[in-house]
Design a protein around this motif. Structure first.
Motif, PDB file in Angstrom:
ATOM      1  N   MET A   1       0.857  -1.196   0.000  1.00  0.00           N
ATOM      2  CA  MET A   1       0.000   0.000   0.000  1.00  0.00           C
ATOM      3  C   MET A   1       0.894   1.247   0.000  1.00  0.00           C
ATOM      4  N   PRO A   2       0.664   2.210  -0.904  1.00  0.00           N
ATOM      5  CA  PRO A   2       1.512   3.398  -0.981  1.00  0.00           C
ATOM      6  C   PRO A   2       1.466   4.196   0.323  1.00  0.00           C
ATOM      7  N   GLU A   3       2.598   4.803   0.644  1.00  0.00           N
ATOM      8  CA  GLU A   3       2.672   5.629   1.851  1.00  0.00           C
ATOM      9  C   GLU A   3       1.910   6.930   1.642  1.00  0.00           C
ATOM     10  N   ASP A   4       1.250   7.402   2.688  1.00  0.00           N
ATOM     11  CA  ASP A   4       0.542   8.674   2.665  1.00  0.00           C
ATOM     12  C   ASP A   4       1.532   9.777   2.273  1.00  0.00           C
ATOM     13  N   PRO A   5       1.267  10.527   1.181  1.00  0.00           N
ATOM     14  CA  PRO A   5       2.210  11.579   0.753  1.00  0.00           C
ATOM     15  C   PRO A   5       2.468  12.623   1.831  1.00  0.00           C
ATOM     16  N   LEU A   6       1.460  12.901   2.655  1.00  0.00           N
ATOM     17  CA  LEU A   6       1.660  13.890   3.708  1.00  0.00           C
ATOM     18  C   LEU A   6       2.644  13.360   4.751  1.00  0.00           C
ATOM     19  N   PHE A   7       2.526  12.088   5.094  1.00  0.00           N
ATOM     20  CA  PHE A   7       3.482  11.497   6.024  1.00  0.00           C
ATOM     21  C   PHE A   7       4.872  11.437   5.396  1.00  0.00           C
ATOM     22  N   THR A   8       4.940  11.140   4.115  1.00  0.00           N
ATOM     23  CA  THR A   8       6.240  11.107   3.439  1.00  0.00           C
ATOM     24  C   THR A   8       6.934  12.453   3.563  1.00  0.00           C
ATOM     25  N   ARG A   9       6.193  13.518   3.345  1.00  0.00           N
ATOM     26  CA  ARG A   9       6.777  14.860   3.462  1.00  0.00           C
ATOM     27  C   ARG A   9       7.244  15.110   4.890  1.00  0.00           C
ATOM     28  N   TRP A  10       6.412  14.751   5.857  1.00  0.00           N
ATOM     29  CA  TRP A  10       6.773  14.920   7.265  1.00  0.00           C
ATOM     30  C   TRP A  10       8.039  14.120   7.599  1.00  0.00           C
ATOM     31  N   ARG A  11       8.066  12.876   7.186  1.00  0.00           N
ATOM     32  CA  ARG A  11       9.191  11.991   7.511  1.00  0.00           C
ATOM     33  C   ARG A  11      10.506  12.539   6.960  1.00  0.00           C
ATOM     34  N   ARG A  12      10.451  13.152   5.791  1.00  0.00           N
ATOM     35  CA  ARG A  12      11.679  13.675   5.182  1.00  0.00           C
ATOM     36  C   ARG A  12      12.277  14.850   5.949  1.00  0.00           C
ATOM     37  N   LEU A  13      11.492  15.460   6.818  1.00  0.00           N
ATOM     38  CA  LEU A  13      12.018  16.538   7.651  1.00  0.00           C
ATOM     39  C   LEU A  13      12.956  16.016   8.735  1.00  0.00           C
ATOM     40  N   PHE A  14      12.878  14.720   9.017  1.00  0.00           N
ATOM     41  CA  PHE A  14      13.621  14.154  10.144  1.00  0.00           C
ATOM     42  C   PHE A  14      14.343  12.870   9.719  1.00  0.00           C
ATOM     43  N   PRO A  15      15.287  12.982   8.800  1.00  0.00           N
ATOM     44  CA  PRO A  15      15.891  11.779   8.216  1.00  0.00           C
ATOM     45  C   PRO A  15      16.697  10.932   9.189  1.00  0.00           C
ATOM     46  N   VAL A  16      17.193  11.501  10.287  1.00  0.00           N
ATOM     47  CA  VAL A  16      18.043  10.735  11.195  1.00  0.00           C
ATOM     48  C   VAL A  16      17.383  10.490  12.551  1.00  0.00           C
ATOM     49  N   VAL A  17      16.105  10.806  12.671  1.00  0.00           N
ATOM     50  CA  VAL A  17      15.384  10.628  13.933  1.00  0.00           C
ATOM     51  C   VAL A  17      14.757   9.239  13.956  1.00  0.00           C
ATOM     52  N   ASP A  18      14.638   8.679  15.159  1.00  0.00           N
ATOM     53  CA  ASP A  18      14.003   7.385  15.341  1.00  0.00           C
ATOM     54  C   ASP A  18      12.655   7.353  14.616  1.00  0.00           C
ATOM     55  N   ASP A  44      -6.448  19.575   5.452  1.00  0.00           N
ATOM     56  CA  ASP A  44      -6.559  20.237   4.143  1.00  0.00           C
ATOM     57  C   ASP A  44      -5.944  21.635   4.195  1.00  0.00           C
ATOM     58  N   HIS A  45      -6.160  22.332   5.304  1.00  0.00           N
ATOM     59  CA  HIS A  45      -5.557  23.664   5.460  1.00  0.00           C
ATOM     60  C   HIS A  45      -4.038  23.550   5.500  1.00  0.00           C
ATOM     61  N   ILE A  46      -3.527  22.568   6.231  1.00  0.00           N
ATOM     62  CA  ILE A  46      -2.077  22.388   6.291  1.00  0.00           C
ATOM     63  C   ILE A  46      -1.516  22.068   4.910  1.00  0.00           C
ATOM     64  N   GLN A  47      -2.184  21.199   4.175  1.00  0.00           N
ATOM     65  CA  GLN A  47      -1.719  20.857   2.833  1.00  0.00           C
ATOM     66  C   GLN A  47      -1.731  22.075   1.924  1.00  0.00           C
ATOM     67  N   ALA A  48      -2.777  22.892   2.035  1.00  0.00           N
ATOM     68  CA  ALA A  48      -2.836  24.112   1.216  1.00  0.00           C
ATOM     69  C   ALA A  48      -1.677  25.047   1.579  1.00  0.00           C
ATOM     70  N   CYS A  49      -1.396  25.182   2.869  1.00  0.00           N
ATOM     71  CA  CYS A  49      -0.275  26.022   3.291  1.00  0.00           C
ATOM     72  C   CYS A  49       1.044  25.502   2.728  1.00  0.00           C
ATOM     73  N   LEU A  50       1.229  24.201   2.758  1.00  0.00           N
ATOM     74  CA  LEU A  50       2.470  23.623   2.242  1.00  0.00           C
ATOM     75  C   LEU A  50       2.592  23.843   0.732  1.00  0.00           C
ATOM     76  N   ARG A  51       1.472  23.807   0.020  1.00  0.00           N
ATOM     77  CA  ARG A  51       1.524  24.090  -1.424  1.00  0.00           C
ATOM     78  C   ARG A  51       1.960  25.528  -1.667  1.00  0.00           C
TER      79      ARG A  51
END
Length: 216
Positions: A1-18, A44-51
């Motif tokens: 199952m594909p990873e949630d794109p929003l979580f993917t973006r979040w995860r990339r902010l912390f590449p070396v964190v547990d 949805d508001h957060i996603q719009a802000c990130l865009r």
């Protein structure tokens, strides 16, 4: 199952964190932004802000701090809470420490979140862009802006209409009373005139009985 794109973006902010800590904090964000009383202040508001953030990649001194502030700026949103922004900032500091962020970064994010109180007087360009991104909806196309007003009313549905109108008028008139709604040239050029027209229309609707044909 594909990873949630929003979580993917979040995860990339912390590449070396547990990864478990990263996931736990994201799950907390998701729970907060999907609380049942929210209709506009959602993921949805957060996603719009990130865009919007992605449209200004070269204009920020510290884009990572601004992005973290956008993720957390409405994590606490309770009707009747006089300072949800301060509570959001406090929660951001706690969680960002758990995610290994430095005191300098947590202080930056805290200060940026506090600028999302309205009205605000941003003290740097990053803060100005953050505030404009948060308020981008004011200058949206009329149909989307009208939907935004409906969402805000849903969030305040337990407030009697006359009381709601009085409070909402104060908020909207506050935006119009400033020389500019937006702090940066980009947003002024793209959205200022539309935002003022939207707000004027919304103010006219707030003189009508609830349930009348608003947004016409």
């Amino acid at each position: 199952m594909p990873e949630d794109p929003l979580f993917t973006r979040w995860r990339r902010l912390f590449p070396v964190v547990d990864p478990a800590t990263v996931k736990r904090c994201f799950d907390g964000l998701r729970r907060a932004y999907t609380e049942p009383h929210r209709h506009y202040h959602t993921l949805d508001h957060i996603q719009a802000c990130l865009r919007h953030l992605d449209e200004v990649p070269g204009e920020l001194e510290d884009p990572r701090a601004v992005e973290l502030a956008l993720w957390y700026h409405d994590i606490v949103y309770q009707i009747g809470n006089a300072d949800s922004e301060a509570d959001s900032a406090r929660r951001a500091v706690v969680e960002l420490r758990q995610l290994g962020e430095t005191p300098d970064m947590t202080a930056k994010v805290r200060a940026l979140i506090l600028h999302t109180r309205h009205p605000s007087q941003p003290d740097c360009h990053d803060a100005a862009l953050l505030v404009d991104i948060d308020l981008a909806i004011l200058g949206a196309a009329p149909a989307l802006y009208d939907q935004y007003e409906a969402w805000i009313r849903q969030e305040y549905k337990d407030i009697p209409w006359p009381q709601y109108c009085a409070g909402r008028r104060r908020v909207l008139q506050g935006f119009l009373s400033d020389v500019f709604i937006y702090q940066t040239d980009k947003f002024r050029n793209e959205r200022e005139s539309t935002a003022r027209a939207n707000i004027e229309r919304a103010l006219a609707c707030l003189t009508e009985p609830e349930g009348s044909n608003r947004g016409k």
